[in-house]
Every structure is written in C-alpha cells, then in structure tokens.
Design a protein around this motif. Sequence first.
Motif, PDB file in Angstrom:
ATOM      1  N   THR A   1       0.831  -1.203   0.000  1.00  0.00           N
ATOM      2  CA  THR A   1       0.000   0.000   0.000  1.00  0.00           C
ATOM      3  C   THR A   1       0.866   1.253   0.000  1.00  0.00           C
ATOM      4  O   THR A   1       0.606   2.199  -0.754  1.00  0.00           O
ATOM      5  N   ILE A   2       1.897   1.273   0.826  1.00  0.00           N
ATOM      6  CA  ILE A   2       2.800   2.423   0.876  1.00  0.00           C
ATOM      7  C   ILE A   2       3.492   2.606  -0.475  1.00  0.00           C
ATOM      8  O   ILE A   2       3.625   3.728  -0.973  1.00  0.00           O
ATOM      9  N   THR A   3       3.906   1.503  -1.094  1.00  0.00           N
ATOM     10  CA  THR A   3       4.554   1.571  -2.402  1.00  0.00           C
ATOM     11  C   THR A   3       3.614   2.168  -3.450  1.00  0.00           C
ATOM     12  O   THR A   3       4.008   3.064  -4.213  1.00  0.00           O
ATOM     13  N   VAL A   4       2.380   1.710  -3.481  1.00  0.00           N
ATOM     14  CA  VAL A   4       1.427   2.203  -4.467  1.00  0.00           C
ATOM     15  C   VAL A   4       1.108   3.679  -4.237  1.00  0.00           C
ATOM     16  O   VAL A   4       1.119   4.487  -5.177  1.00  0.00           O
ATOM     17  N   VAL A   5       0.837   4.058  -2.989  1.00  0.00           N
ATOM     18  CA  VAL A   5       0.484   5.449  -2.690  1.00  0.00           C
ATOM     19  C   VAL A   5       1.646   6.378  -3.010  1.00  0.00           C
ATOM     20  O   VAL A   5       1.457   7.451  -3.609  1.00  0.00           O
ATOM     21  N   SER A   6       2.870   5.989  -2.641  1.00  0.00           N
ATOM     22  CA  SER A   6       4.014   6.852  -2.917  1.00  0.00           C
ATOM     23  C   SER A   6       4.287   6.951  -4.424  1.00  0.00           C
ATOM     24  O   SER A   6       4.625   8.027  -4.926  1.00  0.00           O
TER      25      SER A   6
ATOM     26  N   VAL B   1       2.035   6.656  -6.888  1.00  0.00           N
ATOM     27  CA  VAL B   1       0.979   7.492  -7.465  1.00  0.00           C
ATOM     28  C   VAL B   1       1.224   8.963  -7.139  1.00  0.00           C
ATOM     29  O   VAL B   1       1.071   9.840  -8.003  1.00  0.00           O
ATOM     30  N   THR B   2       1.633   9.259  -5.912  1.00  0.00           N
ATOM     31  CA  THR B   2       1.925  10.635  -5.517  1.00  0.00           C
ATOM     32  C   THR B   2       3.081  11.194  -6.340  1.00  0.00           C
ATOM     33  O   THR B   2       3.009  12.321  -6.846  1.00  0.00           O
ATOM     34  N   PHE B   3       4.151  10.416  -6.488  1.00  0.00           N
ATOM     35  CA  PHE B   3       5.296  10.862  -7.261  1.00  0.00           C
ATOM     36  C   PHE B   3       4.907  11.157  -8.707  1.00  0.00           C
ATOM     37  O   PHE B   3       5.268  12.199  -9.262  1.00  0.00           O
ATOM     38  N   VAL B   4       4.162  10.260  -9.327  1.00  0.00           N
ATOM     39  CA  VAL B   4       3.763  10.444 -10.721  1.00  0.00           C
ATOM     40  C   VAL B   4       2.864  11.671 -10.857  1.00  0.00           C
ATOM     41  O   VAL B   4       3.005  12.457 -11.808  1.00  0.00           O
ATOM     42  N   ALA B   5       1.944  11.860  -9.912  1.00  0.00           N
ATOM     43  CA  ALA B   5       1.050  13.022  -9.966  1.00  0.00           C
ATOM     44  C   ALA B   5       1.835  14.321  -9.848  1.00  0.00           C
ATOM     45  O   ALA B   5       1.600  15.270 -10.608  1.00  0.00           O
ATOM     46  N   VAL B   6       2.782  14.385  -8.914  1.00  0.00           N
ATOM     47  CA  VAL B   6       3.602  15.590  -8.747  1.00  0.00           C
ATOM     48  C   VAL B   6       4.468  15.807  -9.984  1.00  0.00           C
ATOM     49  O   VAL B   6       4.602  16.931 -10.473  1.00  0.00           O
ATOM     50  N   PHE B   7       5.048  14.737 -10.506  1.00  0.00           N
ATOM     51  CA  PHE B   7       5.884  14.835 -11.696  1.00  0.00           C
ATOM     52  C   PHE B   7       5.113  15.453 -12.859  1.00  0.00           C
ATOM     53  O   PHE B   7       5.570  16.404 -13.498  1.00  0.00           O
ATOM     54  N   PHE B   8       3.920  14.911 -13.131  1.00  0.00           N
ATOM     55  CA  PHE B   8       3.139  15.441 -14.246  1.00  0.00           C
ATOM     56  C   PHE B   8       2.615  16.842 -13.976  1.00  0.00           C
ATOM     57  O   PHE B   8       2.465  17.635 -14.913  1.00  0.00           O
TER      58      PHE B   8
END
Length: 60
Positions: free
Chosen positions: A30-35, A37-44
């Motif tokens: 869960t931590i891996t998925v949330v982090s 998704v957060t990284f990809v969202a911030v990146f884009f």
Amino acid sequence: MQRLTKFLRNVVREMKKVSWPKRKELTRYTITVVSTVTFVAVFFAVIDLGISSIIRLILE
C-alpha cells in the motif's frame, strides 16, 4: 436457483485457495502504491506547469 447456489459454493471454495498477503506485506504494498501514485502526480503537475509557462511565454 440451483445454479446460483452451486456458483456461490464454488466461489467460496476458490476464495479459500487464495493466498492472501500478510498484514506487513499489505502495508508495504500500500505504501509503495500510494508513494508511486503521488510521485507520478507531482511529476506530471510540474511538467504541466512548465509546458504551460513556455506556451504562455510564446503566446505573449
């Protein structure tokens, strides 16, 4: 009705065969998925802001 009962029995039988993750594994996943998704969202978001700024500079 018999088909539904048979189907539900088969579902229960198959669910017992499933290898469910342990609590520690589930937390790690869960931590891996949330982090991720957060990284990809911030990146884009950063890329989008950069492209928007460049387009605004070109159009002005």
